[in-house]
Scaffold this active site. Structure first.
Site, PDB file in Angstrom:
ATOM      1  N   CYS A  53       0.838  -1.203   0.000  1.00  0.00           N
ATOM      2  CA  CYS A  53       0.000   0.000   0.000  1.00  0.00           C
ATOM      3  C   CYS A  53       0.872   1.251   0.000  1.00  0.00           C
ATOM      4  CB  CYS A  53      -0.918  -0.024   1.232  1.00  0.00           C
ATOM      5  SG  CYS A  53      -1.912   1.464   1.395  1.00  0.00           S
TER       6      CYS A  53
ATOM      7  N   CYS B  90      -0.309   4.080   2.235  1.00  0.00           N
ATOM      8  CA  CYS B  90      -0.081   3.853   3.676  1.00  0.00           C
ATOM      9  C   CYS B  90       1.394   4.066   4.023  1.00  0.00           C
ATOM     10  CB  CYS B  90      -0.440   2.425   4.087  1.00  0.00           C
ATOM     11  SG  CYS B  90      -1.986   1.813   3.444  1.00  0.00           S
ATOM     12  N   ASP B  91       2.297   3.541   3.206  1.00  0.00           N
ATOM     13  CA  ASP B  91       3.710   3.454   3.597  1.00  0.00           C
ATOM     14  C   ASP B  91       4.663   4.326   2.780  1.00  0.00           C
ATOM     15  OD1 ASP B  91       2.934   1.516   5.424  1.00  0.00           O
ATOM     16  OD2 ASP B  91       3.180  -0.109   3.975  1.00  0.00           O
TER      17      ASP B  91
END
Ligand SMILES: Cc1cc2nc3c(=O)[nH]c(=O)nc-3n(C[C@H](O)[C@H](O)[C@H](O)COP(=O)(O)OP(=O)(O)OC[C@H]3O[C@@H](n4cnc5c(N)ncnc54)[C@H](O)[C@@H]3O)c2cc1C
Length: 309
Positions: free
Chosen positions: A134, A137-138
């Site tokens: 993701c 997300c990261d």
């Protein structure tokens, strides 16, 4: 003391499950939703949503919270537990979680899908230490660094575009010569000066000592190269989550998704499926919510037929 019986149990509190809950509650049924992760499901990893009608430019987590509040305000009982098993006794269905079992007459499976893995050396070892599924997300952890994205669909293309804004360089590795994603996404990706396409190439290993340091790529002619990167974002699709369903209980499609008819009915009376977990041609928020509404209507019809309405 938790209520152990509901008219309807819904497995999964993503867009499909929360919509099904809203519709079931508005029809007057008692409803329990089991959510083993974050309510809102994959909305939580979507930075911006531009194709959900009526809500342009919405942030995924914010839409997730709105859907959750709407379902809760309608009287949905949300239980934050992972469903691990399922059993059927005549008209009663039982789901098992870490805290015991819960029964219902109608069951809606809305458990979504999970990321597919590459299955190469280093993938598991470095997950959380440079391997991610993701970018939204990261990606922030790799600001100013060189990274790789693996995949050829819209998700991979969008992840490469997103990462190109925060990373120095993005290698987009795809096993074919052409992308599966939409033409507009391909054009947008190609227009990014710091995205380098590595086509007709497969990832053969992810390497490093403590964290990801490079990705090994095999070209069509069999030669291998090692590209120094700090992260590898894997975006090669997803697989329906059905591991809690005992083998042979429900008919599954060849890709492992739950087979349903146009009314979201599975092969077992009283069990319905909605959203990304079912045999759908399109895995989007709008289709998941539509499925949820249909599954709820079918569950209501079923409850009436068995005299539980
Ligand atoms: C990065 C990304 C970007 C996206 N962007 C868009 C976009 O812009 N527009 C769009 O329309 N769609 C987008 N999508 C797709 C969209 O998010 C999904 O199609 C949609 O969320 C599917 O909803 P769902 O309810 O079927 O499944 P999910 O959202 O996956 O929800 C399923 C829920 O079930 C829970 N669950 C699973 N198993 C269990 C269990 N055993 N017990 C309890 N709970 C369980 C999970 O924790 C999860 O919360 C995107 C997806 C991704 C990954």
């Amino acid at each position: 003391m938790k209520d152990r019986h509901s008219d309807v149990i819904i497995i999964g509190g993503g867009p499909a499950g929360l919509t099904a809950a809203l519709y079931c509650r508005r029809a007057g049924y008692s409803v329990t939703v089991f959510e083993g992760g974050m309510p809102g499901g994959k909305l939580n990893v979507t930075l911006e949503i531009d194709n959900y009608p009526g809500a342009p430019g919405t942030e995924g987590p914010s839409l997730a919270m709105t859907m959750l509040s709407q379902a809760e305000e309608a009287g949905t009982n949300i239980v934050y537990e992972q469903v691990t098993g399922l059993s059927l006794q005549e008209t009663l269905k039982t789901v098992t979680t870490e805290s015991g079992s819960y029964s219902c007459h109608a069951l809606i499976v809305a458990s979504g899908s999970e990321n597919r893995k590459l299955g190469v050396p280093g993938e598991d070892k470095f997950t959380g230490r440079g391997v991610s599924y993701c970018a939204t997300c990261d990606g922030g952890f790799f600001k100013g660094m060189d990274v790789a994205v693996c995949g050829g669909g819209n998700t991979a293309l969008e992840e490469a575009q997103y990462l190109s804004e925060i990373c120095s360089k993005v290698y987009l590795i795809h096993r074919r010569n052409e992308f599966r994603g939409s033409a507009i996404n391909v054009e947008r990706t190609k227009s990014k000066p710091n995205v380098e396409l590595v086509l007709s190439a497969t990832v053969s290993a992810i390497e490093g000592s403590d964290r990801v340091e490079s990705v090994r790529v095999r070209r069509a002619d069999g030669s291998e190269i090692s590209i120094p990167v700090s992260a590898v974002f894997i975006a090669i699709g997803s697989a329906p989550i059905t591991s809690f369903i005992p083998e042979g209980t429900l008919a599954l499609a060849p890709d492992g998704s739950i087979e349903v008819d146009a009314l979201m009915r599975t092969s077992v009376p009283g069990i319905f499926a909605a959203g990304d977990v079912r045999n759908t041609p399109l895995r989007q928020i709008v289709t998941a919510t539509a499925d949820g509404a249909l599954a709820a209507a079918s569950a209501g019809k079923y409850l009436a037929e068995i005299g539980r309405a």
